[in-house]
Design an enzyme around this catalytic site. Structure first.
Site, PDB file in Angstrom:
ATOM      1  N   HIS A  72     -10.064  -4.985  -3.502  1.00  0.00           N
ATOM      2  CA  HIS A  72      -9.019  -5.293  -2.852  1.00  0.00           C
ATOM      3  C   HIS A  72      -9.068  -5.689  -1.457  1.00  0.00           C
ATOM      4  O   HIS A  72      -9.859  -5.256  -0.834  1.00  0.00           O
ATOM      5  CB  HIS A  72      -7.853  -3.965  -2.972  1.00  0.00           C
ATOM      6  CG  HIS A  72      -8.579  -2.866  -2.595  1.00  0.00           C
ATOM      7  ND1 HIS A  72      -9.553  -2.177  -3.357  1.00  0.00           N
ATOM      8  CD2 HIS A  72      -8.672  -1.964  -1.320  1.00  0.00           C
ATOM      9  CE1 HIS A  72     -10.000  -1.270  -2.611  1.00  0.00           C
ATOM     10  NE2 HIS A  72      -9.535  -0.991  -1.498  1.00  0.00           N
ATOM     11  N   ASP A 129       0.878  -1.126  -0.117  1.00  0.00           N
ATOM     12  CA  ASP A 129       0.005   0.016   0.129  1.00  0.00           C
ATOM     13  C   ASP A 129       1.052   1.327  -0.107  1.00  0.00           C
ATOM     14  O   ASP A 129       1.781   1.430   0.698  1.00  0.00           O
ATOM     15  CB  ASP A 129      -0.815  -0.034   1.187  1.00  0.00           C
ATOM     16  CG  ASP A 129      -1.939   0.992   1.126  1.00  0.00           C
ATOM     17  OD1 ASP A 129      -3.128   0.452   0.703  1.00  0.00           O
ATOM     18  OD2 ASP A 129      -1.829   2.265   1.044  1.00  0.00           O
ATOM     19  N   ILE A 130       0.245   2.249  -0.833  1.00  0.00           N
ATOM     20  CA  ILE A 130       1.403   3.457  -0.872  1.00  0.00           C
ATOM     21  C   ILE A 130       1.213   4.224   0.418  1.00  0.00           C
ATOM     22  O   ILE A 130       2.041   5.265   0.542  1.00  0.00           O
ATOM     23  CB  ILE A 130       0.748   4.263  -2.234  1.00  0.00           C
ATOM     24  CG1 ILE A 130       1.828   5.174  -2.675  1.00  0.00           C
ATOM     25  CG2 ILE A 130      -0.480   5.307  -1.770  1.00  0.00           C
ATOM     26  CD1 ILE A 130       1.591   5.945  -3.997  1.00  0.00           C
ATOM     27  N   GLU A 142     -12.529   3.186  -1.417  1.00  0.00           N
ATOM     28  CA  GLU A 142     -11.772   4.500  -2.073  1.00  0.00           C
ATOM     29  C   GLU A 142     -11.437   4.112  -3.740  1.00  0.00           C
ATOM     30  O   GLU A 142     -11.840   4.743  -4.600  1.00  0.00           O
ATOM     31  CB  GLU A 142     -10.824   5.210  -1.635  1.00  0.00           C
ATOM     32  CG  GLU A 142     -11.173   5.891  -0.288  1.00  0.00           C
ATOM     33  CD  GLU A 142     -10.234   6.778   0.362  1.00  0.00           C
ATOM     34  OE1 GLU A 142      -9.009   6.539   0.027  1.00  0.00           O
ATOM     35  OE2 GLU A 142     -10.709   7.628   1.097  1.00  0.00           O
ATOM     36  N   VAL A 143     -11.051   2.800  -3.882  1.00  0.00           N
ATOM     37  CA  VAL A 143     -10.769   2.546  -5.168  1.00  0.00           C
ATOM     38  C   VAL A 143     -11.604   1.411  -5.496  1.00  0.00           C
ATOM     39  O   VAL A 143     -11.860   0.479  -5.014  1.00  0.00           O
ATOM     40  CB  VAL A 143      -9.271   1.909  -5.184  1.00  0.00           C
ATOM     41  CG1 VAL A 143      -8.988   1.347  -6.728  1.00  0.00           C
ATOM     42  CG2 VAL A 143      -8.326   2.814  -4.485  1.00  0.00           C
ATOM     43  N   HIS A 174      -7.036  -5.766   2.211  1.00  0.00           N
ATOM     44  CA  HIS A 174      -5.885  -5.556   2.770  1.00  0.00           C
ATOM     45  C   HIS A 174      -5.309  -6.224   3.571  1.00  0.00           C
ATOM     46  O   HIS A 174      -6.014  -6.907   3.932  1.00  0.00           O
ATOM     47  CB  HIS A 174      -6.358  -4.214   3.524  1.00  0.00           C
ATOM     48  CG  HIS A 174      -6.848  -2.926   3.030  1.00  0.00           C
ATOM     49  ND1 HIS A 174      -6.188  -1.662   2.664  1.00  0.00           N
ATOM     50  CD2 HIS A 174      -8.065  -2.733   2.489  1.00  0.00           C
ATOM     51  CE1 HIS A 174      -6.750  -0.747   2.225  1.00  0.00           C
ATOM     52  NE2 HIS A 174      -8.049  -1.188   2.008  1.00  0.00           N
TER      53      HIS A 174
HETATM   54  P1  5GP Z   1      -9.910   1.351   0.300  1.00  0.00           P
HETATM   55  O1  5GP Z   1     -10.218   2.598   1.460  1.00  0.00           O
HETATM   56  O2  5GP Z   1     -10.544   1.668  -1.056  1.00  0.00           O
HETATM   57  O3  5GP Z   1     -10.207   0.155   0.749  1.00  0.00           O
HETATM   58  O4  5GP Z   1      -8.315   1.440   0.352  1.00  0.00           O
HETATM   59  C1  5GP Z   1      -7.752   1.946  -0.735  1.00  0.00           C
HETATM   60  C2  5GP Z   1      -6.214   2.005  -0.621  1.00  0.00           C
HETATM   61  O5  5GP Z   1      -5.262   2.086  -1.857  1.00  0.00           O
HETATM   62  C3  5GP Z   1      -5.428   2.774   0.305  1.00  0.00           C
HETATM   63  O6  5GP Z   1      -5.095   2.115   1.367  1.00  0.00           O
HETATM   64  C4  5GP Z   1      -4.676   3.758  -0.451  1.00  0.00           C
HETATM   65  O7  5GP Z   1      -3.530   4.194   0.331  1.00  0.00           O
HETATM   66  C5  5GP Z   1      -4.192   2.717  -1.540  1.00  0.00           C
HETATM   67  N1  5GP Z   1      -3.833   3.257  -2.699  1.00  0.00           N
HETATM   68  C6  5GP Z   1      -4.307   4.256  -3.266  1.00  0.00           C
HETATM   69  N2  5GP Z   1      -3.712   4.664  -4.372  1.00  0.00           N
HETATM   70  C7  5GP Z   1      -2.709   3.941  -4.788  1.00  0.00           C
HETATM   71  C8  5GP Z   1      -1.514   3.591  -5.391  1.00  0.00           C
HETATM   72  O8  5GP Z   1      -1.193   4.310  -6.229  1.00  0.00           O
HETATM   73  N3  5GP Z   1      -0.479   2.618  -5.224  1.00  0.00           N
HETATM   74  C9  5GP Z   1      -0.761   1.902  -4.049  1.00  0.00           C
HETATM   75  N4  5GP Z   1       0.278   1.195  -3.987  1.00  0.00           N
HETATM   76  N5  5GP Z   1      -1.593   2.140  -3.123  1.00  0.00           N
HETATM   77  C10 5GP Z   1      -2.668   3.044  -3.266  1.00  0.00           C
END
Ligand code: 5GP
Length: 125
Positions: free
Chosen positions: A110, A39-40, A105-106, A112
């Site tokens: 995914h 994760d970034i 958010e994405v 984690h």
């Molecule tokens: P969500 O809130 O959708 O469950 O988590 C999205 C995750 O994607 C976050 O933890 C965020 O840090 C990670 N993320 C967003 N953009 C990128 C990216 O460009 N590269 C990587 N490696 N992680 C990302």
């Protein structure tokens, strides 16, 4: 901003770009169906994202529409990655956010994997 997980798949999402090699990533595991990368913005000493290579918005989409081979590969990959990282004995947490209330958010499924410290209560109250 959280996404609406009921919308069709958007192939311009950031993980689709990672899968196409348009954006770099720190890969920790890859097979025919699965990619896993750091994760970034890590929330724990170990924070890896595991994604299917297929175009699935969320767990809801994947569990309804993924093939048995994709689903088996994904579930096995999550366990394999955690085992290979030595996380089974100290423990780890899996998290998949689906839609607005969960703050996904994405819009590409995914999971984690968090580990590397005591992770505290399951949810923020
Ligand atoms: P969500 O809130 O959708 O469950 O988590 C999205 C995750 O994607 C976050 O933890 C965020 O840090 C990670 N993320 C967003 N953009 C990128 C990216 O460009 N590269 C990587 N490696 N992680 C990302």
């Amino acid at each position: 901003m959280p996404i609406d997980a009921t919308k069709p798949y958007d192939d311009q999402n950031i993980f689709a770009k990672i899968l196409r090699g348009e954006i770099p990533n720190s890969t920790v595991y890859e097979d025919d169906h699965v990619l896993a990368f750091e994760d970034i913005n890590p929330q724990a000493p170990y924070h890896v994202l595991v994604i299917p290579k297929g175009a699935y918005v969320s767990w809801d989409d994947f569990s309804a529409n993924g093939s048995d081979a994709e689903i088996a590969a994904f579930i096995r990959a999550v366990g394999h990655i955690a085992r290979e990282a030595g996380l089974t004995e100290p423990g780890y947490r899996l998290l998949a956010n689906i839609g607005m209330d969960a703050h996904q958010e994405v819009p590409h499924l995914h999971v984690h994997i968090f580990a590397g410290r005591p992770l505290g209560p399951m949810l923020v109250r």
